[in-house]
Design an enzyme around this catalytic site. Structure first.
Site, mmCIF file in Angstrom:
data_model
loop_
_atom_site.group_PDB
_atom_site.id
_atom_site.type_symbol
_atom_site.label_atom_id
_atom_site.label_comp_id
_atom_site.label_asym_id
_atom_site.label_seq_id
_atom_site.Cartn_x
_atom_site.Cartn_y
_atom_site.Cartn_z
ATOM 1 N N THR A 151 0.829 -1.216 0.000
ATOM 2 C CA THR A 151 0.000 0.000 0.000
ATOM 3 C C THR A 151 0.862 1.264 0.000
ATOM 4 O OG1 THR A 151 -1.343 -1.316 1.486
ATOM 5 C CG2 THR A 151 -2.045 0.940 1.142
ATOM 6 N N VAL A 152 1.877 1.281 0.845
ATOM 7 C CA VAL A 152 2.696 2.493 0.942
ATOM 8 C C VAL A 152 3.581 2.647 -0.295
ATOM 9 C CG1 VAL A 152 4.407 3.738 2.323
ATOM 10 C CG2 VAL A 152 2.649 2.380 3.467
ATOM 11 N N ARG A 178 7.582 -9.202 -4.042
ATOM 12 C CA ARG A 178 7.672 -10.667 -4.070
ATOM 13 C C ARG A 178 6.899 -11.232 -5.253
ATOM 14 N NH1 ARG A 178 6.760 -11.980 2.079
ATOM 15 N NH2 ARG A 178 4.993 -10.724 1.485
ATOM 16 N N GLU A 182 11.031 9.488 8.583
ATOM 17 C CA GLU A 182 9.839 10.237 9.013
ATOM 18 C C GLU A 182 8.599 9.350 9.078
ATOM 19 O OE1 GLU A 182 9.445 13.871 9.829
ATOM 20 O OE2 GLU A 182 7.907 12.605 10.696
ATOM 21 N N GLY A 197 2.870 7.868 10.916
ATOM 22 C CA GLY A 197 2.501 7.949 9.497
ATOM 23 C C GLY A 197 2.741 9.305 8.867
ATOM 24 N N ILE A 219 2.094 12.340 9.963
ATOM 25 C CA ILE A 219 2.392 13.505 10.810
ATOM 26 C C ILE A 219 3.909 13.727 10.803
ATOM 27 C CG2 ILE A 219 2.232 14.508 13.123
ATOM 28 C CD1 ILE A 219 -0.048 12.560 13.722
ATOM 29 N N GLY A 228 -10.291 -3.419 8.069
ATOM 30 C CA GLY A 228 -8.903 -3.401 7.612
ATOM 31 C C GLY A 228 -7.992 -2.530 8.464
ATOM 32 N N LYS A 269 7.608 3.023 18.138
ATOM 33 C CA LYS A 269 7.586 4.444 17.773
ATOM 34 C C LYS A 269 8.082 5.302 18.934
ATOM 35 C CE LYS A 269 3.722 3.486 14.672
ATOM 36 N NZ LYS A 269 2.273 3.282 14.639
ATOM 37 N N GLY A 274 -1.949 4.446 6.561
ATOM 38 C CA GLY A 274 -2.630 4.586 5.265
ATOM 39 C C GLY A 274 -1.616 4.859 4.175
HETATM 40 N N1 HSE Z 1 -0.471 -0.474 12.737
HETATM 41 C C1 HSE Z 1 -0.150 0.885 12.980
HETATM 42 C C2 HSE Z 1 -1.314 1.587 13.630
HETATM 43 C C3 HSE Z 1 0.232 1.653 11.759
HETATM 44 O O1 HSE Z 1 -2.365 0.981 13.848
HETATM 45 O O2 HSE Z 1 -1.171 2.754 13.944
HETATM 46 C C4 HSE Z 1 1.622 1.370 11.342
HETATM 47 O O3 HSE Z 1 2.511 1.529 12.409
#
Ligand code: HSE
Length: 437
Positions: A15-16, A47, A131, A136, A138, A189, A207, A304
Site C-alpha cells: 500500500t505504501v 515478491r 519520518e 505515518g 504527521i 482493515g 515508535k 494509510g
Molecule cells: N499499525 C499501525 C497503527 C500503523 O495501527 O497505527 C503502522 O505503524
C-alpha cells in the site's frame, strides 16, 4: 545544479510503496520545484511481480529480490517499505554498505536495530531517513529534530497506534467489548488478522523508542520500555473514567526527570478536555513539551498508503536535496550529533509517579469504604475522586477512585493490602492517570 533525475529504488510495492510511486508521479512537478531536479522511481522490488497494482510501473525495472535491488540497482536512494527485521535489515545494510542513502518506514527495524544501522550509515557518510516510521503522515520526526531544536524537551506523549485508538473509540462510543471492537477494526482493515503487535502496545513502543531518542538525544532503547496493551480495558472502566471526566487512550509516554527517563506505553486516563482526549478513530496525535516553546501538539493520519507515502516522499526530498552536500552539513538522523548521544538511566516503571485509577468489586457492608481509605492513607496516598455504584444484580458494589500522584510501588503496596481484605472480591483493576499539563 544538475538537472539529472534523482533515481529512486523502492523495496516493497504494498500500500505504501504504491502510494510513493503514485505521488512521485502525480506531484512530480511540485517535487521537482522543491528538489531542483526530477525525482523518479527507476527500480522497485516485490515478491509477486504479476500482481495488479494501483500505480504505474511501466517504466520501472522490477526486481523480485529486495536485497539484490539494494546491492545492485543503479539508483541514488533506496526506499525500504517491506517491514520486518530480516530481509529489510539485510537490504538496508546492503544499501548503506554501497554508500546509498536509505529512506525507511520501518519502526521495528529502527527501534530494535537502529543503533547498528545508524552506526553503519555514519561510517559510510550516508543518510538514513525515517519520518514515516512514526505516526505515518504527521511530520513529528522533523518537528522534534529540527523545529524544536532550540528546546530542552522534557515530555513527549502521544496516541501513536491508530488501531488501538480505533478500538478504544468504538468501546467508548458504542459500549463495545474489546473483542467486539477488535472484530470491527479487523473487518474494516484497521487491524491485522493477528493484531498482537498493535493491541499489545509493541508497535507504539517501537515508535516511542524513536521519539525518545530524537527528543532526548539517547541511543534507541526499545528493550527498556515498559509496555502494556489494551486487551484488559473494559467498557465498564471506560464509562467510570467518563464519569470522573477522563477518556482512556493508549499512550506512549517519554518523560525526562532528574534521575533519568521514563519510557512507557499503557492505557491511560487523560482529562477529557485535553487535545489527546479528543483524538478519535484511527488518527494519531503527539504532544511535546519543550522548555522554550511550552506544549505543542500534532495531529493527523498515522497510517494509510497516501499519508505514509507523504512522509516517505518528504524524506526522499530531503535526502535528494542533500545528495551533493558535504556530509558535515547533514542533519544528524537522531537529532543530536552521534558522538553526543548519551544513554540516560531508564527508570523502572515501578518508580514512575502518576495518579492512578483503581476499581474494586466489594461486598456491600458497613465500614468497607473507611477500611479502603485507611489503607490508602497509611501509604500516604490521597484520594482525589471516588465513586461507589450500588449493587446491580449481584451482591457486590463497585468502588472506583483516583489517587494523588504517587510512585507506582506505593500504589501497588496499597492495592495488595486491599486485595487481601475478605470483602474485596475479584481482581482490582488499576490504570495510570496522566494530566499532561
Ligand atoms: N499499525 C499501525 C497503527 C500503523 O495501527 O497505527 C503502522 O505503524
Amino acid at each position: 545544479m544538475s538537472d539529472q533525475a534523482v533515481r529512486v529504488g523502492v523495496i516493497g510495492l504494498g500500500t505504501v510503496g504504491q502510494g510513493v510511486l503514485r505521488l512521485l508521479q502525480g506531484n512530480a512537478e511540485e517535487i521537482q520545484r522543491r528538489v531542483g531536479r526530477p525525482v523518479i522511481v527507476t527500480d522497485a522490488s516485490a515478491r509477486d511481480l504479476t500482481r495488479q497494482r494501483d500505480c504505474d510501473t511501466g517504466t520501472v525495472k522490477l526486481w523480485q529480490d529486495a536485497v539484490a535491488l539494494a546491492r545492485e540497482a543503479d539508483v541514488d536512494i533506496v526506499v525500504e517499505l517491506i517491514g520486518g527485521q530480516t530481509v529489510a535489515r539485510e537490504a538496508t545494510l546492503a544499501a548503506i554498505a554501497r554508500g546509498k542513502p536509505v529512506v525507511t518506514a520501518n519502526k521495528a527495524l529502527l527501534a530494535e536495530g537502529g543503533n547498528e544501522i545508524f552506526e553503519a550509515a555514519r561510517a559510510q557518510n550516508v543518510a538514513v531517513a525515517f519520518e514515516a516510521a512514526v505516526a505515518g503522515g504527521i511530520p513529528i520526526v522533523k518537528a522534534i529534530r529540527e523545529g524544536l531544536a532550540g528546546n530542552v524537551i522534557d515530555t513527549v506523549a502521544g496516541i501513536i497506534n491508530g488501531t488501538c485508538n480505533y478500538i478504544l473509540t468504538q468501546m467508548t462510543e458504542k459500549g463495545e467489548s474489546f473483542d467486539g471492537a477488535l472484530a470491527v477494526a479487523q473487518k474494516l482493515g484497521y487491524a491485522e488478522a493477528d493484531p498482537t503487535f498493535d493491541v499489545e502496545g509493541i508497535d507504539a513502543a517501537h515508535k516511542l523508542a524513536i521519539l525518545a531518542s530524537i527528543a532526548f538525544g539517547i541511543p534507541l532503547c526499545f528493550d527498556k520500555i515498559s509496555v502494556e496493551g489494551i486487551r484488559g480495558v473494559t467498557p465498564e472502566d471506560i464509562k467510570i473514567a467518563q464519569v470522573f471526566g477522563y477518556r482512556i487512550k493508549l499512550l506512549g509516554i517519554a518523560k525526562r526527570g532528574g534521575a533519568g527517563v521514563e519510557l512507557r506505553v499503557h492505557p491511560t486516563l487523560i482529562p477529557d478536555d485535553t487535545l489527546l482526549a479528543k483524538v478519535d478513530g484511527v488518527l494519531n496525535s503527539v504532544v511535546v513539551h519543550g522548555n522554550a516553546v511550552g506544549q505543542v501538539g500534532f495531529y493527523g493520519a498515522g497510517a494509510g498508503g497516501n499519508a505514509t507515502a507523504s512522509a516517505v516522499i518528504a524524506d526522499i526530498v530531503d535526502v535528494a536535496r542533500a545528495l551533493d552536500a558535504a556530509p558535515e552539513q547533514a542533519v544528524p538522523p537522531l537529532a543530536f550529533q552521534p558522538e553526543a548521544l548519551k544513554a540516560l538511566p531508564v527508570m523502572p516503571v515501578r518508580d514512575a509517579a502518576s495518579a492512578f485509577y483503581l476499581r474494586l468489586q466489594v461486598a456491600d457492608e458497613p465500614g468497607v469504604l473507611s477500611q479502603l481509605t485507611a489503607i490508602l492513607a497509611s501509604h500516604d496516598i490521597s484520594v482525589e475522586a471516588i465513586l461507589q455504584r450500588e449493587p446491580r444484580g449481584g451482591d457486590d458494589a463497585i468502588v472506583a477512585l483516583i489517587t494523588s500522584v504517587i510512585p507506582q510501588h506505593h500504589f501497588e503496596g496499597a492495592v495488595a493490602e486491599m486485595q487481601a481484605l475478605p470483602f474485596v472480591h475479584g481482581s482490582a483493576v488499576s490504570l495510570r492517570v496522566e494530566k499532561l499539563d
